[in-house]
Design an enzyme around this catalytic site. Sequence first.
Site, PDB file in Angstrom:
ATOM      1  N   GLY A  50       0.813  -1.206   0.000  1.00  0.00           N
ATOM      2  CA  GLY A  50       0.000   0.000   0.000  1.00  0.00           C
ATOM      3  C   GLY A  50       0.841   1.247   0.000  1.00  0.00           C
ATOM      4  O   GLY A  50       0.546   2.188  -0.734  1.00  0.00           O
ATOM      5  N   PHE A  53       7.585  -0.325  -1.214  1.00  0.00           N
ATOM      6  CA  PHE A  53       8.125  -1.159  -2.267  1.00  0.00           C
ATOM      7  C   PHE A  53       9.308  -1.927  -1.682  1.00  0.00           C
ATOM      8  O   PHE A  53       9.994  -1.431  -0.786  1.00  0.00           O
ATOM      9  CB  PHE A  53       8.617  -0.313  -3.455  1.00  0.00           C
ATOM     10  CG  PHE A  53       7.530   0.463  -4.143  1.00  0.00           C
ATOM     11  CD1 PHE A  53       6.786  -0.124  -5.143  1.00  0.00           C
ATOM     12  CD2 PHE A  53       7.255   1.774  -3.784  1.00  0.00           C
ATOM     13  CE1 PHE A  53       5.776   0.592  -5.780  1.00  0.00           C
ATOM     14  CE2 PHE A  53       6.258   2.489  -4.411  1.00  0.00           C
ATOM     15  CZ  PHE A  53       5.504   1.896  -5.413  1.00  0.00           C
ATOM     16  N   VAL A  54       9.548  -3.097  -2.219  1.00  0.00           N
ATOM     17  CA  VAL A  54      10.711  -3.890  -1.823  1.00  0.00           C
ATOM     18  C   VAL A  54      11.555  -4.120  -3.056  1.00  0.00           C
ATOM     19  O   VAL A  54      11.055  -4.597  -4.086  1.00  0.00           O
ATOM     20  CB  VAL A  54      10.298  -5.248  -1.189  1.00  0.00           C
ATOM     21  CG1 VAL A  54      11.526  -6.057  -0.827  1.00  0.00           C
ATOM     22  CG2 VAL A  54       9.450  -5.027   0.040  1.00  0.00           C
ATOM     23  N   LYS A  69      13.666  -2.145   1.594  1.00  0.00           N
ATOM     24  CA  LYS A  69      12.254  -1.801   1.679  1.00  0.00           C
ATOM     25  C   LYS A  69      12.133  -0.277   1.728  1.00  0.00           C
ATOM     26  O   LYS A  69      12.715   0.374   2.599  1.00  0.00           O
ATOM     27  CB  LYS A  69      11.639  -2.433   2.934  1.00  0.00           C
ATOM     28  CG  LYS A  69      10.133  -2.268   3.027  1.00  0.00           C
ATOM     29  CD  LYS A  69       9.574  -3.046   4.232  1.00  0.00           C
ATOM     30  CE  LYS A  69       8.070  -2.954   4.310  1.00  0.00           C
ATOM     31  NZ  LYS A  69       7.524  -3.714   5.463  1.00  0.00           N
ATOM     32  N   ASP A 173      -0.303 -10.138  12.909  1.00  0.00           N
ATOM     33  CA  ASP A 173      -0.610 -10.423  11.500  1.00  0.00           C
ATOM     34  C   ASP A 173       0.168 -11.647  11.029  1.00  0.00           C
ATOM     35  O   ASP A 173       0.736 -11.651   9.934  1.00  0.00           O
ATOM     36  CB  ASP A 173      -0.296  -9.208  10.624  1.00  0.00           C
ATOM     37  CG  ASP A 173      -0.988  -9.291   9.267  1.00  0.00           C
ATOM     38  OD1 ASP A 173      -2.036  -9.964   9.180  1.00  0.00           O
ATOM     39  OD2 ASP A 173      -0.473  -8.700   8.308  1.00  0.00           O
TER      40      ASP A 173
END
EC number: 2.7.11.1
Length: 1305
Positions: A50, A53-54, A69, A173
């Site tokens: 969201g 970016f990696v 990251k 999570d």
Amino acid sequence: MSLLQSALDFLAGPGSLGGAAGRDQSDFVGQTVELGELRLRVRRVLAEGGFAFVYEAQDLGSGREYALKRLLSNEEEKNRAIIQEVCFLKKLSGHPNIVQFCSAASIGKEESDTGQAEFLLLTELCKGQLVEFLKRVECKGPLSCDSILKIFYQTCRAVQHMHRQKPPIIHRDLKVENLLLSNQGTIKLCDFGSATTISHYPDYSWSAQKRAMVEEEITRNTTPMYRTPEIVDLYSNFPIGEKQDIWALGCILYLLCFRQHPFEDGAKLRIVNGKYSIPVNDTRYTVFHDLIRAMLKVNPVERLSIAEVVRQLQEIAAARNVNPKAPITELLEQNGGYGNSGPSRAQPPCGGTVNSSGVLALAEYDQPYGGFLDILRGGTERLFTNLKDTSSKVIQSVANYAKGDLDISYITSRIAVMSFPAEGVESAIKNNIEDVRMFLDAKHPGHYAVYNLSPRIYRASKFHNRVTECGWAVRRAPHLHSLYTLCRSMHAWLREDHRNVCVVHCMDGRAASAVAVCAFLCFCRLFSTAEAAVYMFSMKRCPPGIWPSHKRYIEYVCDMVAEEPITPHSKPMLVKSVVMTPVPLFSKQRNGCRPFCEVYVGEERVTTTSQEYDRMKEFKIEDGKAVIPLGVTVQGDVLIIIYHARATLGGRLQAKMASMKMFQIQFHTGFVPRNATTVKFAKYDLDACDIQEKYPDLFQVNLEVEVEPRDRPSREAPPWENTSLRGLNPKILFSNREEQQDILSKFGKPELPRQPGSTAQYDAEAGSPEAEITESDSPQSSSTDTNHFLHTLDWQEEKEPETGLDNTSPKESQSVLIADGDGSEVSDEEEASFPSEERKPGAGEDTPRLAAGTKQQDLIFDVGMLAAPQEPVQPEEGVDLLGLHSEGDLRPAAPLQACGVPSSNTDLLSCLLEPSDAAQVGPPGDLLGGEAPLLLASPVSPLGLQNNLQGKVPDTVDPFDQFLLSSNSDTQPCSKPDLFGEFLNSDSVASSTAFPSTHSAPPPSCSTAFLHLGDLPAEPSKVIASSSHPDLLGGWDTWADTATPGPASIPVPEGTLFSSAGHPAPPGPNPSQTKSQNLDPFADLSDLSSSLQGLPAGLPAGGFVGAPAPTQKSNSPWQANRPTAPGTSWTPQAKPAPRASEQLRSHFSVIGAREERGVRVPSFAQKPKVSENDFEDLLPNQGFSKSDKKGPKTMAEMRKQELARDTDPLKLKLLDWIEGKERNIRALLSTLHTVLWDGESRWTPVSMADLVTPEQVKKQYRRAVLVVHPDKATGQPYEQYAKMIFMELNDAWSEFENQGSRPLF
């Protein structure tokens, strides 16, 4: 315009996402980023989320690849969340199952080209997401149970690390998408953007608004399918804390097993009620069913904690013989093995999925080529850079083999093991020496030393010249002097500074490293056996795959640093021949062999029996054995290799042959006893063996040897000669007390004795005079363990009992070392280290040190008796007729004259019932030196014997002084005729010194005054018992009748005397009124009643006398129903007393034959009922007291008494069960019913007859597992007890299988 934009996007390359975001992403690829000291070039996009970016980034200096990251934020709340994620990852980094944090940086939105704040987080680069690997494997079939166990265990270890933080960190999570697979094949947990340390405890005071706020925050950071009932329904008022991770783990385990989520649709109603179903027909994963149910409990209070989950997984792994920390090889093999280049390249999901919590979803893009504008934008420099990158892909594809994590394992915080640090191209598949140096310099700057065990060398300057080259040969055990020197060097390095660490490596960090590390653990006295050390190495690193000779040399070190060390001797040994029984089957027809032998001493081959093929003898099965004559003298480390000669095609014409190794043996001659003639090795003691079918059953190898009596010192003194063992303490291996306690809790199981399959024997003949000269040089054993290395030796020194220090704790060991003197210097580490705590023995919690001599499982010596005779030692078992071995208080005895008892040479039995106070050296004329009564004599002390030798009256009476005193002792006060001189005379000094030191004097209450028959009083007692016959010992019946105290028990006041009828007896007459001496020694033998009188008032409390009777004829019976002959034990005829002690029923019948005995007439008076404590001070002096009123007699009893103080009764019961039956599956199964908990009725006892064949054992073992499996006892009070029983049975079953599942007959 849109058409032009599409064309530009096309030219920009397939990595473009379109729009501004795509251009931002593409712009970032190819840029150079500086993070601290690292200069990274961004190579490609791996994934997007969201607001993150990696990328894959490469260090321009070392070429190492990282995961970068990039997080974008335009809100303050997001900034705080990102910073918290970085802090959590930095705090958790270092665990083997959590992605490694490397660096982080950030810039404000003012400096960013995107207009948003940017955060860069650098971590290790993993191989890919676990989901992608699972999909590829499951296409070929279900995942194996062992692979699931490894995946889930490593995941739980990561969660356990989070929950152990202060305060606990909750991931919130957990899902299978957040599990990565490292390049080494282990699980890595990632994505801590949803983690928190806040727990919620809703109750009825919470408002609806507060519940809504909490629910919103939790919903934003969780995934619907993994939400817990307490989150879905906050009005249930269940606590919301760490147990939500347990629920998520249960969902992950369910998904791994059944390839679907238990709550696939995320339906709230199903989650709240916990409605899920385990497939009924599933049999593959039944071991996980109970664990899934325990983790998916609706009430979080009822769910297992993470520690309990990990413990159950460890038990499952132990039962299945799986190392749960090992790489998941099944995933790697199905996906190209370790050689896969980079992380797995998965196709991007449609549009790039983003969940509600903003977690990164998989969006990996293959970029084999750049866009057209990429080349134009970078010019020729960028073109050549891309070409260079493409050319390096070949090396990179190989370099990713096991790259990403260094192959280094910490056995303790101060002992590390790794594989060979390589340079050049070889570094692609091994540890890169630069990476190793950087790692060690960062973690232990200036405080590490490297020990290279391999024969290869490298530049020592790479590790600041702190490298020790050992150069051990491969496929054989190291030399003893090299191994011992290495242990000393490592110990000295650790003593220098408490921050110092030792890094050990060979080529692969397995066999050679295991020998060095395990020997060092034993050298520091952490363990006393090789098995315990090897087990710890296996669990901390990997199974080492060592040979029996490796274990043998570790046991050598154990012996050399034991509490009573065994030092190897320097005597040469002549190896006469090698005998193999039966003949091994190495010929092509499997009917025999044609063996030849090579013998090495150190690195030098001293002899070989290899000849031309036809000249070497061939042995057949019918021969029974194969003999290879040698006749070579060896000393030190000996290696014997046996080959089978096989002719090749055309070999006979060319005089050539092929050799096939049959096995090899390695040992040190210093541990072979000097009188051994045969060394026997079982099949399990041989190295480098071929397939088992080539070795017949009961195969063994015998070395016919002869040890020379004289020493042959080596040119250089061995390192153990001048080495002080002071200061050896296991705490030097650890950095703090918590670490030591953790090691003890995991590997502190009581060490098991040697197993039968791994022992050898030594035979010997009677020692020669030359051998006796050097007898004291032989290594001596200090253990009573029946499976000891030197246990079956029958040396002359073994006349002294072995006093092994069993169960010596480290604290006790330290105290012994301190007591030796203050000469040993205390290291800095010991001064600054934690205080030593005594280890308390337990079933599986601590590591009680076994006897120092329980070593050398590989070799046992069977040695015959020497020519010198040995003094027999009276055993302490059996019926103790006269209390000769009971323990009692040593109380000084008063002189006999003080009690008013005259001296007489004819009153043979007057002192039979005298108190111990009336004891004195008999006057002249006493037949046997009557000094104490038969039954109440005071025990002897060594001081009493010395006083007798010095001509003084002893304080206590020696009942065997006539046996122990020398005949030429002219200082003895007795001048009476020596009627029994011929057989009573012996050398007192020789007799006393012939006994062991611990038995230098007879036992405290060894009363043998049945030969002291003088000093009989003449007057009869004033109280006559109601008996028609004289019954000297009639009062003894009272003991048997009243052994069990009743309500009518009569307490005995101090000093009160009782007759057999129970009435107090008056004091004895004045000494002046006693009967005068008679000249006939046996005249009054028939008038025994006249020799009885009232006893002095000095009798101890609780004493009594037999019932005297009027004078009878010489042929009248005086004892009814007594045994047939003097000296034999008898049981008085009385009414049955079931609880009476057996010792109360066995006494001597001193006088009287069968024909002299009549029918016993019972007493008219009622016999008294006395309590068992009425004779408390009388019985202990005569050996008639119960054993439970005395202290422990043996070392085993002392250990049990010590264990009983601090150990749980259930553990004690389990220890009693396995005592003597360790890893004996048949013995444990046949006695299982004795240890099961109350109320267990499913198990029916079995006997040895039901456990003869392997099939029967397997059947009963499975029945037992069904009964005691801990999963079936979950939540029960006996759950922990069932686990202990299950582990013992499992260990025994594993040993049964390892030994070939042999039948009983």
